[in-house]
Design an enzyme around this catalytic site. Structure first.
Site, PDB file in Angstrom:
ATOM      1  N   GLY A 137      33.868  29.730  70.139  1.00 15.11           N
ATOM      2  CA  GLY A 137      34.927  30.711  69.850  1.00 15.11           C
ATOM      3  C   GLY A 137      34.613  32.120  70.299  1.00 15.11           C
ATOM      4  O   GLY A 137      34.552  32.415  71.487  1.00 15.11           O
ATOM      5  N   GLY A 190      42.185  25.194  55.994  1.00 16.89           N
ATOM      6  CA  GLY A 190      42.615  25.241  57.399  1.00 16.89           C
ATOM      7  C   GLY A 190      41.445  25.135  58.366  1.00 16.89           C
ATOM      8  O   GLY A 190      41.622  25.301  59.573  1.00 16.89           O
ATOM      9  N   ASP A 204      34.099  16.980  69.048  1.00 18.36           N
ATOM     10  CA  ASP A 204      34.304  18.383  69.410  1.00 18.36           C
ATOM     11  C   ASP A 204      32.969  19.013  69.845  1.00 18.36           C
ATOM     12  O   ASP A 204      32.889  19.675  70.882  1.00 18.36           O
ATOM     13  CB  ASP A 204      34.888  19.127  68.193  1.00 18.36           C
ATOM     14  CG  ASP A 204      34.957  20.617  68.394  1.00 18.36           C
ATOM     15  OD1 ASP A 204      35.952  21.096  68.965  1.00 18.36           O
ATOM     16  OD2 ASP A 204      34.001  21.321  67.989  1.00 18.36           O
ATOM     17  N   LYS A 208      31.613  20.541  73.609  1.00 22.45           N
ATOM     18  CA  LYS A 208      30.979  21.855  73.801  1.00 22.45           C
ATOM     19  C   LYS A 208      29.567  21.696  74.381  1.00 22.45           C
ATOM     20  O   LYS A 208      29.145  22.475  75.239  1.00 22.45           O
ATOM     21  CB  LYS A 208      30.929  22.602  72.468  1.00 22.45           C
ATOM     22  CG  LYS A 208      32.322  22.983  71.974  1.00 22.45           C
ATOM     23  CD  LYS A 208      32.281  23.409  70.527  1.00 22.45           C
ATOM     24  CE  LYS A 208      33.660  23.792  70.018  1.00 22.45           C
ATOM     25  NZ  LYS A 208      33.702  23.908  68.553  1.00 22.45           N
ATOM     26  N   GLY A 305      38.930  30.121  64.970  1.00 21.68           N
ATOM     27  CA  GLY A 305      39.886  31.029  64.332  1.00 21.68           C
ATOM     28  C   GLY A 305      40.630  31.782  65.412  1.00 21.68           C
ATOM     29  O   GLY A 305      40.072  32.079  66.481  1.00 21.68           O
TER      30      GLY A 305
HETATM   31  N1  LIG Z   1      42.017  27.394  67.119  1.00 25.84           N
HETATM   32  C1  LIG Z   1      40.763  27.721  67.367  1.00 25.84           C
HETATM   33  O1  LIG Z   1      40.055  28.230  66.485  1.00 25.84           O
HETATM   34  C2  LIG Z   1      40.172  27.463  68.723  1.00 25.84           C
HETATM   35  C3  LIG Z   1      38.838  27.850  68.979  1.00 25.84           C
HETATM   36  C4  LIG Z   1      38.305  27.658  70.248  1.00 25.84           C
HETATM   37  C5  LIG Z   1      39.075  27.065  71.244  1.00 25.84           C
HETATM   38  N2  LIG Z   1      40.359  26.667  70.944  1.00 25.84           N
HETATM   39  C6  LIG Z   1      41.132  26.033  71.997  1.00 25.84           C
HETATM   40  O2  LIG Z   1      42.268  26.826  72.286  1.00 25.84           O
HETATM   41  C7  LIG Z   1      43.342  25.996  72.692  1.00 25.84           C
HETATM   42  C8  LIG Z   1      44.562  26.292  71.811  1.00 25.84           C
HETATM   43  O3  LIG Z   1      44.228  26.038  70.463  1.00 25.84           O
HETATM   44  P1  LIG Z   1      45.216  26.449  69.273  1.00 25.84           P
HETATM   45  O4  LIG Z   1      44.447  26.249  68.028  1.00 25.84           O
HETATM   46  O5  LIG Z   1      45.817  27.773  69.555  1.00 25.84           O
HETATM   47  O6  LIG Z   1      46.324  25.306  69.399  1.00 25.84           O
HETATM   48  P2  LIG Z   1      47.774  25.275  68.704  1.00 25.84           P
HETATM   49  O7  LIG Z   1      47.818  26.185  67.543  1.00 25.84           O
HETATM   50  O8  LIG Z   1      48.092  23.831  68.534  1.00 25.84           O
HETATM   51  O9  LIG Z   1      48.733  25.882  69.856  1.00 25.84           O
HETATM   52  C9  LIG Z   1      49.091  25.184  71.014  1.00 25.84           C
HETATM   53  C10 LIG Z   1      50.257  25.916  71.659  1.00 25.84           C
HETATM   54  O10 LIG Z   1      50.587  25.272  72.884  1.00 25.84           O
HETATM   55  C11 LIG Z   1      52.019  25.120  72.946  1.00 25.84           C
HETATM   56  N3  LIG Z   1      52.291  23.977  73.797  1.00 25.84           N
HETATM   57  C12 LIG Z   1      51.945  22.687  73.651  1.00 25.84           C
HETATM   58  N4  LIG Z   1      52.355  21.958  74.699  1.00 25.84           N
HETATM   59  C13 LIG Z   1      52.977  22.803  75.541  1.00 25.84           C
HETATM   60  C14 LIG Z   1      53.615  22.652  76.804  1.00 25.84           C
HETATM   61  N5  LIG Z   1      53.689  21.486  77.417  1.00 25.84           N
HETATM   62  N6  LIG Z   1      54.145  23.765  77.376  1.00 25.84           N
HETATM   63  C15 LIG Z   1      54.063  24.970  76.773  1.00 25.84           C
HETATM   64  N7  LIG Z   1      53.473  25.164  75.583  1.00 25.84           N
HETATM   65  C16 LIG Z   1      52.938  24.098  74.973  1.00 25.84           C
HETATM   66  C17 LIG Z   1      52.455  24.940  71.520  1.00 25.84           C
HETATM   67  O11 LIG Z   1      53.816  25.287  71.420  1.00 25.84           O
HETATM   68  P3  LIG Z   1      54.601  25.346  69.998  1.00 25.84           P
HETATM   69  O12 LIG Z   1      54.012  26.518  69.265  1.00 25.84           O
HETATM   70  O13 LIG Z   1      56.005  25.561  70.359  1.00 25.84           O
HETATM   71  O14 LIG Z   1      54.312  24.031  69.325  1.00 25.84           O
HETATM   72  C18 LIG Z   1      51.538  25.934  70.796  1.00 25.84           C
HETATM   73  O15 LIG Z   1      52.101  27.215  70.827  1.00 25.84           O
HETATM   74  C19 LIG Z   1      42.824  24.552  72.610  1.00 25.84           C
HETATM   75  O16 LIG Z   1      42.348  24.155  73.869  1.00 25.84           O
HETATM   76  C20 LIG Z   1      41.668  24.661  71.629  1.00 25.84           C
HETATM   77  O17 LIG Z   1      40.679  23.658  71.821  1.00 25.84           O
HETATM   78  C21 LIG Z   1      40.925  26.866  69.723  1.00 25.84           C
END
Ligand SMILES: NC(=O)c1ccc[n+]([C@@H]2O[C@H](COP(=O)([O-])OP(=O)(O)OC[C@H]3O[C@@H](n4cnc5c(N)ncnc54)[C@H](OP(=O)(O)O)[C@@H]3O)[C@@H](O)[C@H]2O)c1
Length: 430
Positions: A137, A190, A204, A208, A305
């Site tokens: 992160g 969460g 996961d 990494k 986060g």
């Molecule tokens: N969350 C973390 O703490 C964290 C940490 C490190 C890395 N990551 C990485 O960051 C990335 C995003 O994570 P996140 O937690 O932000 O995921 P998330 O909350 O599930 O958000 C995914 C977003 O992508 C959109 N989406 C899905 N399919 C799509 C498509 N075909 N076209 C356009 N938009 C689309 C969704 O739209 P809707 O909102 O309309 O559903 C949503 O806004 C992932 O690769 C994850 O592994 C996350």
């Protein structure tokens, strides 16, 4: 301001990370402009569901359901991919690079599976593909490995890279919470998904670890190369025994160079309580990097986060914008083929616990099995359990294959009622 100084950003995805990124760009754009002379402007944001409530206000004119149109839009200079998963994210990134647009992504799953294809496409396009947020992160680990430590032969990278499992293990250790209750708490807060498999079974962390190994060793390592065990079989008894012996149980990702081979693995491990990784609590991450000249370095912070992750994405975005305007890009170079060392050829100290009949001669019979496989015992303790006893052994450094063979043969002894799980001991010299 000339239009050259405005860098128009297309953001694909506006969930936890995407929404936080859009907010941070708004908050920081003046400071970034003062430092770099460039103004970042979020020009378009692609989502799946236009009707969904967002954490931040985004003008409806910016939002679209058509991510491909953002990638293809000649007015977009840089693309940020924060959708997650392999497809369609892979296709969007390849197309953005083909159009000459640098890409920033936080997508560990994608990089751990098809990273080398994407890095080659970025080199071919002579554009940045930056991914600091994909590992740990908000912690700037990837940039340190790529840039600050570029001249340093890395021996080993060892760390806690999954906050969910670290939270669960912390609760099990400090509040004697059961695994099931600690997992429910993590879900309520969460930290864990409704389906926690990717976190608790080590997928996961394995993704990494593959990315870390690729960058640290300049080698092609994919998620499927990484041996992984999760924490779902760790019991309160395992943690209590470890504590009594002076260890904390942590889910570790380990990438190490072993002669001409690379060993990359994820598994729960006992870490001596004096080791800095033992005191990493709750959902924090920490990564130890061991280099030849630099010695040991530790990176610590929020591994997930929205805002911490978006902070890492924003750092990459600033770099990508500056490089684009300078006409340069950061290459990872060619990743070589890696010979992976299988887990049974790795060595560690091990903790093994057994439930046995409490009668004379049992200890002798049991230790005879260890001796037969050349596994030498460093420490042993016995605890009465009525008619039975629990024996806990810690070995000297031994080969995994020999320890597994010992465990196998112990199961065949009449006096052994149950053979507990195997916990590797890491950080006391191994
Ligand atoms: N969350 C973390 O703490 C964290 C940490 C490190 C890395 N990551 C990485 O960051 C990335 C995003 O994570 P996140 O937690 O932000 O995921 P998330 O909350 O599930 O958000 C995914 C977003 O992508 C959109 N989406 C899905 N399919 C799509 C498509 N075909 N076209 C356009 N938009 C689309 C969704 O739209 P809707 O909102 O309309 O559903 C949503 O806004 C992932 O690769 C994850 O592994 C996350």
């Amino acid at each position: 301001m000339s239009s050259d100084n405005v860098v128009r950003v297309g953001v694909l995805g506006c969930g936890n990370v995407g929404a936080a990124l859009v907010g941070l760009v708004g908050e920081r754009s003046s400071a970034i402009e003062a430092r770099t002379g460039l103004r970042l402007e979020v020009a378009r944001v692609a989502v799946r569901n236009l009707a969904r409530d967002r954490e931040i206000a985004i003008g409806p004119a910016l939002l679209t359901r058509d991510a491909q149109s953002v990638v293809d839009d000649p007015g977009i200079d840089v693309v940020v991919e924060v959708i997650g998963g392999i497809e369609p994210a892979r296709g969007f990134i390849l197309d953005a690079l083909k159009h000459g647009k640098p890409v920033v992504t936080a997508n560990k799953e994608l990089l751990a599976n098809v990273g080398s294809e994407l890095f080659a496409a970025a080199d071919h396009a002579e554009r940045d593909l930056l991914f600091e947020a994909a590992v740990a992160g908000g912690i700037p680990l990837i940039r340190a490995l790529r840039e600050s430590l570029a001249g340093e032969p890395i021996r080993r990278v060892l760390g806690i890279v999954n906050g969910t499992t670290n939270y669960i293990l912390t609760k099990m250790s400090e509040a004697a919470t059961s695994y099931a209750d600690a997992l429910s708490e993590a879900q309520m807060l969460g930290y864990a998904e409704r389906d926690p498999t990717a976190d608790v079974e080590g997928f996961d962390a394995a993704a990494k670890a593959a990315i870390i190994a690729s960058i640290a060793f300049g080698a092609k390592v994919v998620a499927g190369d990484v041996y992984h065990e999760g924490i779902s079989k760790i019991t309160g008894a395992d943690i209590a025994v470890a504590r009594r012996l002076g260890y904390a149980v942590k889910l570790l990702a380990i990438a190490e160079r072993a002669q001409d081979e690379i060993s990359v693995r994820v598994h729960p491990a006992m870490v001596p309580s004096g080791h800095p990784l033992a005191s990493v609590r709750d959902s924090y991450n920490a990564v130890f990097v061991e280099g030849d000249a630099v010695g040991s370095l530790m990176f610590y912070g929020r591994g997930a986060g929205g805002r911490p992750t978006a902070s890492a994405v924003l750092g990459d975005l600033v770099d990508a914008a500056v490089n684009l305007r300078k006409g340069t890009f950061a290459s990872l170079g060619t990743l070589g083929r890696a010979t992976m060392r299988p887990i049974d050829q790795t060595s560690a100290e091990y903790q093994l616990s057994l439930e046995v009949a409490d009668r004379p001669g049992v200890l002798h019979t049991v230790t005879g099995v260890f001796a037969r496989h050349g596994v030498s015992i460093r420490a042993a303790e016995q605890e009465g359990l009525g008619d039975d006893a629990r024996l806990v052994f810690i070995t000297h450094t031994a080969l995994e294959a020999d320890v597994q063979a010992t465990r196998h043969d112990l199961r065949d002894l009449d006096v052994v009622k149950q053979v507990g799980g195997l916990l590797r001991v890491i950080g006391s010299g191994t």
